[in-house]
Design an enzyme around this catalytic site. Structure first.
Site, short mmCIF file in Angstrom:
data_model
loop_
_atom_site.label_atom_id
_atom_site.label_comp_id
_atom_site.label_asym_id
_atom_site.label_seq_id
_atom_site.Cartn_x
_atom_site.Cartn_y
_atom_site.Cartn_z
CB SER A 1 14.66 -56.16 49.43
OG SER A 1 15.72 -55.39 48.89
CE1 TYR B 1 16.95 -60.57 47.89
CE2 TYR B 1 17.06 -58.26 47.24
CZ TYR B 1 17.00 -59.23 48.22
OH TYR B 1 16.96 -58.85 49.54
#
Length: 264
Positions: A148, A161
């Site tokens: 990501s 995350y």
């Protein structure tokens, strides 16, 4: 015509039932791969299998929760048994494990454990099963981990995350060195913000407008954007690339006016 070197190869794609994973499976099939599509969404798996078959390739649909012990090994074994081998593995399971973004002070131990398990631990388990199969087969191969852009910048509201995805980047580098002598390449890819149904529901129209304005290419990511990159890196076009994180985010990582997340 350019030969990508993927015709007749076998690919395994996790998180394949929707969005980016479904696009990756479809594009790999277009490039000539037979594809095992894996997702815990039992209802979505057959549709992706039909996408693959529509491209003239073989498909294996497998509903599985990869967080369960031993499931990654079983999925790899099933892929090899059904499709005759394994050449490319795309580890696309991630997200927030059904949780929402939250300020770090609201991310208790249970929250962090769930997010890290869903991303880092699950990816590591898949990598191990896939690498074992590729090294044992002795013909090399490619492992692609979906990371990501939040791993490369402060991830407001997404601390656990972003940290888990950054760990996946590091895992990718280490595995590239360890597995390189066996001819196995390991790369990580990252999309920009992609308006999957879950993401879109969390963002207001005003935020999406501001986000688009901050992106150098002036457009949001689509699932196909990352899928095209995966094909390029998994093919012979990417044969010299390993241990890298490659972004397909329309230049979002260059933005200096990215709007502050509404939930941070």
């Amino acid at each position: 015509m350019i030969d990508l070197g993927l015709t007749g190869r076998v690919a395994l794609v996790t998180g394949a039932a929707v969005g980016i994973g479904r696009a990756v499976a479809r594009w790999l099939a277009r490039a000539g791969c037979d594809v095992a599509v894996v997702d815990r969404d039992e209802d979505g798996v057959p549709d992706v299998g039909e996408d693959v078959r529509a491209e003239g390739r073989q498909a294996l649909g497998r509903a599985a929760d990869l967080r369960e012990d031993g499931t990654a090994d079983a999925v790899v074994a099933d892929t090899i048994a059904a499709l005759g081998g394994l050449d490319v593995a795309v580890n696309n399971v991630g997200s927030l494990a059904g949780l929402g973004p939250a300020p770090f002070l609201d991310q208790d131990a249970a929250y962090v454990h769930e997010v890290v398990s869903q991303n880092l631990l699950l990816t590591a388990a898949c990598c191990r099963a896939e690498a074992d199969a590729l090294v044992t087969a002795g013909h090399g191969g490619v492992i692609v981990n979906v990371s990501s852009g939040e791993s490369m910048r402060p991830a407001l509201g997404l601390a656990a995350y972003g940290a888990a995805k950054a760990a996946i980047n590091h895992l990718t580098q280490t595995l590239a060195v360890e597995l390189g002598p066996s001819g196995v390449r390991v790369v990580a890819v990252a999309p920009g913000t992609t308006l999957t149904p879950t993401v879109r529901a969390a963002l207001s129209d005003d935020y999406v407008t501001a986000l688009v304005e901050s992106i150098p290419l002036g457009r949001m990511n689509e699932p196909d954007d990352l899928a095209r990159l995966v094909v390029a890196l998994a093919s012979d076009l990417g044969r010299g690339v390993t241990g890298q994180l490659v972004l397909s985010d329309n230049g979002a990582h260059l933005a200096r006016n990215r709007p502050r997340p509404e939930y941070a």
